[in-house]
Write an enzyme that holds these catalytic residues in place. Sequence first.
Site, mmCIF file in Angstrom:
data_model
loop_
_atom_site.group_PDB
_atom_site.id
_atom_site.type_symbol
_atom_site.label_atom_id
_atom_site.label_comp_id
_atom_site.label_asym_id
_atom_site.label_seq_id
_atom_site.Cartn_x
_atom_site.Cartn_y
_atom_site.Cartn_z
ATOM 1 N N VAL A 61 30.694 58.789 -41.183
ATOM 2 C CA VAL A 61 30.113 58.867 -39.841
ATOM 3 C C VAL A 61 31.104 59.343 -38.787
ATOM 4 O O VAL A 61 30.708 59.603 -37.649
ATOM 5 C CB VAL A 61 29.533 57.505 -39.404
ATOM 6 N N TYR A 62 32.377 59.461 -39.120
ATOM 7 C CA TYR A 62 33.347 59.926 -38.137
ATOM 8 C C TYR A 62 33.088 61.399 -37.834
ATOM 9 O O TYR A 62 33.286 62.276 -38.680
ATOM 10 C CB TYR A 62 34.778 59.760 -38.643
ATOM 11 N N SER A 63 32.627 61.657 -36.615
ATOM 12 C CA SER A 63 32.311 63.026 -36.169
ATOM 13 C C SER A 63 31.355 63.724 -37.136
ATOM 14 O O SER A 63 31.516 64.899 -37.477
ATOM 15 C CB SER A 63 33.593 63.859 -35.992
ATOM 16 N N ASP A 64 30.351 62.954 -37.601
ATOM 17 C CA ASP A 64 29.311 63.501 -38.493
ATOM 18 C C ASP A 64 29.902 64.172 -39.730
ATOM 19 O O ASP A 64 29.412 65.215 -40.184
ATOM 20 C CB ASP A 64 28.428 64.494 -37.738
ATOM 21 N N GLY A 65 30.939 63.591 -40.287
ATOM 22 C CA GLY A 65 31.554 64.123 -41.502
ATOM 23 C C GLY A 65 32.697 65.077 -41.248
ATOM 24 O O GLY A 65 33.441 65.417 -42.184
#
Length: 353
Positions: A61-65
């Site tokens: 989930v960090y920056s949408d992958g």
Amino acid sequence: MEYRHLGHSGFKVPALGFGAGTFGGKGPLFSAWGNTDVDEAKRLVDICLDAGVNLFDSADVYSDGASETILGSALKGRREQAIISTKLTLRAGDGPNDVGASRHHLITGVERALKRLGTDYIDLLQLHHFDAMTPVEQVMSTLDELVRAGKVRYLGASNFSGWQLMKSQAAADRHGRARFVANQTYYSLVGRDYEWELMPLGLDQGIGAIVWSPLGWGRLTGKIRRGQPLPPGSRLHDTTGFAPPVDEERLYRVVDALDAVAAETCRTVPQVALNWLLQRPTVSSVLIGARNEQQLRDNLGAVGWALDAAQVARLDAASAVMPPYPYYPYWNGMFAERNPPPVPFNVATEPQA
């Protein structure tokens, strides 16, 4: 760099790890953390590896992958030098099954993470939260299959309560499956809740702590002072709503103590705060994050020295809070005459295993 065992796994990790949440800069939360691109990430990874910091932590989930993708690019050609840690179970898509710890999401999530990271195995896979809708037997069975398939080597949990973590361990033990050996947990001088249940559980079950947000969500950087506004550029301007709560007076009391100890030791406030954590029981690795080279090099100065007992005691006293029930009767001496205090209140004085 000092290396420590990750719980009772036999596997060693550096005392400091690098949190790649600053890579990517997508979305309101992660853009406030940082927006490191591939070129800058390579430079930060270079500095880490040179210092012996070879544990790199990310999440789907960090920056949408994008964090995983940039980390994978930064490690290209030197994968074997690194320990890659990542997390999943939080919502990572719009579909009904793009969340949780179901068999479907765990297997799909691992395959997607492997592709983004550009690797064929993940050293440490952690569940980002407890999924109450999926039976723990199914969760631990699926994780065990991923380990047996060689796609994951070690397992961890994050943001679990004591009973959730213990129930998962019991399910693994009951069927002879791979257990959790890591607990990625929030722990800092302004957030000591970890000590009440999770630290004693870690000692009992052989689970090493990997500490996230060791500077209290940016509050212990040395830039926040009593009676002064937040400094320009502080991520607290945009992310206070996401941050673990801290009573202001307690925060300033801790900062005052950190300032005094930093002056005594000729160290910076973040270095002192990190060094305090490195002396706590069960702590295997403390994740440092950095938006630039200067921040990273300063955080690396937290190792290679140690606070003395008197300095630790001052920081302990400044950061202490009344624990919740059922611990406070022992903490305040109500039952102390006939009963020794339970583990949470004498364990902090024991040396790190």
